[in-house]
Design an enzyme around this catalytic site. Structure first.
Site, PDB file in Angstrom:
ATOM      1  N   GLY A   1      -8.494 -18.672 -22.599  1.00  0.00           N
ATOM      2  CA  GLY A   1      -7.643 -18.438 -21.447  1.00  0.00           C
ATOM      3  C   GLY A   1      -8.468 -18.418 -20.178  1.00  0.00           C
ATOM      4  O   GLY A   1      -9.690 -18.268 -20.207  1.00  0.00           O
ATOM      5  N   CYS A   2      -7.789 -18.557 -19.042  1.00  0.00           N
ATOM      6  CA  CYS A   2      -8.506 -18.621 -17.768  1.00  0.00           C
ATOM      7  C   CYS A   2      -9.148 -17.279 -17.416  1.00  0.00           C
ATOM      8  O   CYS A   2     -10.353 -17.211 -17.140  1.00  0.00           O
ATOM      9  CB  CYS A   2      -7.580 -19.099 -16.652  1.00  0.00           C
ATOM     10  SG  CYS A   2      -6.009 -18.214 -16.532  1.00  0.00           S
ATOM     11  N   TYR A   3      -8.360 -16.200 -17.441  1.00  0.00           N
ATOM     12  CA  TYR A   3      -8.928 -14.879 -17.158  1.00  0.00           C
ATOM     13  C   TYR A   3     -10.027 -14.508 -18.162  1.00  0.00           C
ATOM     14  O   TYR A   3     -11.096 -14.034 -17.768  1.00  0.00           O
ATOM     15  CB  TYR A   3      -7.842 -13.806 -17.201  1.00  0.00           C
ATOM     16  CG  TYR A   3      -6.787 -13.865 -16.126  1.00  0.00           C
ATOM     17  CD1 TYR A   3      -7.109 -13.685 -14.779  1.00  0.00           C
ATOM     18  CD2 TYR A   3      -5.445 -14.044 -16.453  1.00  0.00           C
ATOM     19  CE1 TYR A   3      -6.123 -13.698 -13.799  1.00  0.00           C
ATOM     20  CE2 TYR A   3      -4.452 -14.053 -15.476  1.00  0.00           C
ATOM     21  CZ  TYR A   3      -4.791 -13.884 -14.153  1.00  0.00           C
ATOM     22  OH  TYR A   3      -3.816 -13.883 -13.192  1.00  0.00           O
TER      23      TYR A   3
ATOM     24  N   THR B   1     -12.023 -16.408 -19.802  1.00  0.00           N
ATOM     25  CA  THR B   1     -13.245 -17.186 -19.573  1.00  0.00           C
ATOM     26  C   THR B   1     -14.151 -16.467 -18.589  1.00  0.00           C
ATOM     27  O   THR B   1     -15.366 -16.335 -18.806  1.00  0.00           O
ATOM     28  CB  THR B   1     -12.898 -18.589 -19.061  1.00  0.00           C
ATOM     29  OG1 THR B   1     -12.174 -19.292 -20.072  1.00  0.00           O
ATOM     30  CG2 THR B   1     -14.153 -19.380 -18.718  1.00  0.00           C
TER      31      THR B   1
ATOM     32  N   GLY C   1     -10.912 -22.927 -16.595  1.00  0.00           N
ATOM     33  CA  GLY C   1      -9.976 -21.993 -17.188  1.00  0.00           C
ATOM     34  C   GLY C   1      -8.885 -22.604 -18.036  1.00  0.00           C
ATOM     35  O   GLY C   1      -8.080 -21.877 -18.612  1.00  0.00           O
TER      36      GLY C   1
END
Length: 310
Positions: free
Chosen positions: A116-118, A120, A295
């Site tokens: 996921g972006c967060y 990462t 992300g």
């Protein structure tokens, strides 16, 4: 013969970005499904099983359904960009810089869960400190973050960009995940090597792409003699020798007056910063990335390329 790539969900935000990144590539053959046929299960199953690598850009349940469609196809390799398999031990976690041997694991894997972006950003900051023995596994980690609104998919994009939408949003910034049960928390805990779930507070800003992830730390609660310098050194050592994740030099970080969440928009890179004052009791770790680049879509293409070379 060129390897065949099928993006299941190519008309969504992540899928479209993956297609953009692959425009003009002559080394692969892209299989495609018309948008009008995207709910045609039989056609999807046929294309999935015709591919060499399938990239799933789908909601969690639809991703699980797609995996079930190819359960007996041991030739097909899968990259799942949803949350569905990120903590599944049978799937390789697709953060290539996470450990020294992670890119080799991805290259050899049949099933890869795209991060996921967060997470990462958070894992990129936390895991090196855990591995270096600086951050205790039971440290009460807090993660505060802001993302570009494209991370919310077509629905949120429409709410932010279309004044005629039935439920438009004109706010410059909003906090969400208020019950503190965000779906990214298990991923952060497991791959961040934490024994306690982090307290995660996400938000969205009125900009399409970009992201800032912050992890503030109390030095007194870390390993003995932990300092601004030792934390920076641990991050720099962990990411030495690769060029996608950059650990910004302390003197360059100290010269900054602000961080722009959109600085790395439209790139597939990530910058990590260690902010604070020498001798002071706190540091603030910061990750800067594009929520659709490193992300999401950029990471998926990076993982695909590793798998093609593996």
């Amino acid at each position: 013969m060129k390897p065949k790539i099928f993006i299941d969900g190519e008309h969504g935000t992540t899928g479209l970005q993956i297609r953009t990144r692959m425009t003009g590539r002559a080394d692969v053959e892209l299989l495609s499904i018309p948008e009008s046929e995207r709910r045609n299960a039989a056609l999807r199953e046929e294309l999935l099983n015709s591919a060499d690598i399938a990239i799933l850009c789908l909601p969690d349940d639809a991703a699980r359904e797609a995996v079930a469609m190819v359960a007996g196809n041991n030739r097909l390799r899968v990259i799942d960009t949803s949350t569905a398999h990120r903590t599944d031990p049978d799937w390789t976690y697709g953060f290539a810089e996470m450990d020294r041997d992670q890119s080799a694991k991805i290259a050899a894997a049949r099933l890869v869960a795209n991060p996921g972006c967060y997470p990462t950003g958070a894992i990129g900051l936390l895991r090196p400190l855990r591995m270096a023995g600086i951050l205790p596994e039971d440290y009460p980690v807090t993660v505060n973050a802001v993302s570009g609104y494209t991370g919310g998919g077509k629905q949120l994009i429409a709410q932010m960009e279309d004044p005629a939408h039935p439920d438009p949003l004109d706010t410059p910034h909003f906090l969400y995940g208020l019950p503190l049960k965000h779906k990214h928390v298990p991923e952060m805990q497991i791959h961040g090597l934490l024994s306690r779930a982090p307290l995660f507070s996400p938000s969205v800003g009125r900009f399409p792409q970009g992201m800032i992830v912050q992890v503030p730390l109390h030095l007194a609660d870390l390993a003995a003699n932990a300092s601004l310098g030792s934390i920076h050194e641990a991050l720099a050592d962990h990411y030495a020798g690769q060029d996608i994740v950059e650990v910004v030099r302390l003197k360059d970080s100290a010269a900054l007056a602000r961080i722009d969440a959109t600085e790395l928009a439209d790139t597939d890179r990530m910058k990590l910063y260690v902010f604070g004052t020498a001798g002071a009791p706190h540091v603030n770790l910061v990750a800067l990335l594009d929520n659709l680049g490193k992300g999401a879509s950029g990471a998926a293409v990076q993982n695909m390329d590793l798998m093609l070379k593996g």
